[in-house]
Design a protein around this motif. Structure first.
Motif, mmCIF file in Angstrom:
data_model
loop_
_atom_site.group_PDB
_atom_site.id
_atom_site.type_symbol
_atom_site.label_atom_id
_atom_site.label_comp_id
_atom_site.label_asym_id
_atom_site.label_seq_id
_atom_site.Cartn_x
_atom_site.Cartn_y
_atom_site.Cartn_z
ATOM 1 N N PHE A 1 0.813 -1.216 0.000
ATOM 2 C CA PHE A 1 0.000 0.000 0.000
ATOM 3 C C PHE A 1 0.848 1.269 0.000
ATOM 4 O O PHE A 1 0.312 2.367 -0.157
ATOM 5 C CB PHE A 1 -0.962 -0.020 1.183
ATOM 6 N N HIS A 2 2.148 1.141 0.165
ATOM 7 C CA HIS A 2 3.056 2.279 0.049
ATOM 8 C C HIS A 2 3.721 2.359 -1.321
ATOM 9 O O HIS A 2 4.542 3.247 -1.553
ATOM 10 C CB HIS A 2 4.143 2.211 1.132
ATOM 11 N N PHE A 3 3.375 1.439 -2.197
ATOM 12 C CA PHE A 3 3.877 1.445 -3.575
ATOM 13 C C PHE A 3 2.894 2.265 -4.411
ATOM 14 O O PHE A 3 1.701 1.968 -4.440
ATOM 15 C CB PHE A 3 3.968 0.007 -4.102
ATOM 16 N N HIS A 4 3.397 3.286 -5.089
ATOM 17 C CA HIS A 4 2.502 4.247 -5.731
ATOM 18 C C HIS A 4 2.762 4.360 -7.230
ATOM 19 O O HIS A 4 3.729 3.800 -7.763
ATOM 20 C CB HIS A 4 2.624 5.608 -5.056
ATOM 21 N N ILE A 5 1.918 5.097 -7.885
ATOM 22 C CA ILE A 5 1.893 5.162 -9.344
ATOM 23 C C ILE A 5 3.227 5.631 -9.919
ATOM 24 O O ILE A 5 3.612 5.213 -11.014
ATOM 25 C CB ILE A 5 0.733 6.068 -9.822
ATOM 26 N N GLN B 1 6.128 4.727 -9.056
ATOM 27 C CA GLN B 1 6.991 3.551 -9.205
ATOM 28 C C GLN B 1 6.431 2.552 -10.216
ATOM 29 O O GLN B 1 7.138 1.643 -10.639
ATOM 30 C CB GLN B 1 7.174 2.843 -7.861
ATOM 31 N N HIS C 1 -6.419 0.028 -4.678
ATOM 32 C CA HIS C 1 -5.012 0.390 -4.871
ATOM 33 C C HIS C 1 -4.449 -0.274 -6.125
ATOM 34 O O HIS C 1 -3.716 0.355 -6.901
ATOM 35 C CB HIS C 1 -4.199 -0.011 -3.644
ATOM 36 N N GLN D 1 -5.361 1.622 -9.155
ATOM 37 C CA GLN D 1 -4.611 2.866 -9.347
ATOM 38 C C GLN D 1 -3.258 2.620 -10.001
ATOM 39 O O GLN D 1 -2.704 3.513 -10.655
ATOM 40 C CB GLN D 1 -4.400 3.582 -8.004
ATOM 41 N N LEU D 2 -2.725 1.417 -9.849
ATOM 42 C CA LEU D 2 -1.389 1.103 -10.360
ATOM 43 C C LEU D 2 -1.399 0.568 -11.783
ATOM 44 O O LEU D 2 -0.356 0.568 -12.449
ATOM 45 C CB LEU D 2 -0.719 0.059 -9.451
#
Length: 213
Positions: free
Chosen positions: A106-110, A112, A139, A142-143
């Motif tokens: 959940f701390h991996f974001h778009i 990356q 989530h 979103q990725l």
């Protein structure tokens, strides 16, 4: 839940780990039409042999795993040179064309995820309790860019069976409720119930919807 997951890896309670690539991956992935060279996101990847299978079939792989033990075991079993670096709060290891990000999914974001064009989930959603699954589905959406394809494997249990987990029972209706707002989903296969556990695997093809879908 995070502490439970880390404890399982520390204590070797990883009955969910398979010693070979999943048959559903081998059978269904080639039919999805994912082009060679497309990077595949594998959330909550553990030390899955599925990542090496994808790598051998011309896909760079980005796996995300919370437990450092899982990452190190995967690398040890690979027996190849490893490069290591740190980015955005993740410890990152690269071995061949598999890249492992050790940290919270959940701390991996778009930012990356810019190169990701496909995904594979065999053990992510079913590792999460009900209260977290909606967050996971949102989530993931979103990725994943519009048009990207993926393969997802859920687990059902017969009515009346004990529902404690992980892995967790996720019925068809919940899968559709979680993913249909953002993905076109198709049920490809209902497996046979597993002796002893009562689990039945359901295999889904998924395509990320675009703005006008």
């Amino acid at each position: 839940m995070e502490n439970e997951w880390l404890a399982r890896w520390r204590e070797g309670r990883i009955g969910f780990h398979r010693d070979a690539p999943h048959p559903a991956l081998r059978h269904h992935w080639p039919r999805l039409g994912v082009r060679p060279g497309v990077k595949v996101l594998v959330p909550l990847c553990g030390k899955s042999h599925d990542m090496r299978w994808l790598g051998r079939h011309d896909h760079p792989v980005l796996g995300i795993e919370l437990a450092p033990q899982a990452v190190e075991q995967f690398l040890d079993e690979g027996g190849e040179a490893v490069s290591r670096y740190r980015q955005a709060g993740f410890e990152i290891c690269r071995q061949g064309n598999v890249e492992l990000w050790c940290g919270d999914f959940f701390h991996f974001h778009i930012a990356q995820a810019a190169e990701i064009g496909a995904f594979y989930d065999r053990a992510a959603l079913i590792a999460l309790p009900p209260a977290t699954r909606q967050r996971y589905a949102f989530h993931l959406a979103q990725l994943i860019p519009p048009g990207a394809r993926g393969l997802f494997i859920s687990l059902n249990r017969a009515a009346g069976e004990e529902l404690a987990g992980p892995p967790f029972h996720v019925p068809e209706a919940e899968v559709r409720e979680l993913f249909e707002p953002n993905f076109q989903i198709t049920l490809l296969e209902r497996g046979d119930p597993e002796p002893g556990s009562g689990f039945q695997e359901h295999v889904w093809a998924m395509v990320r919807r675009g703005p006008i879908d």
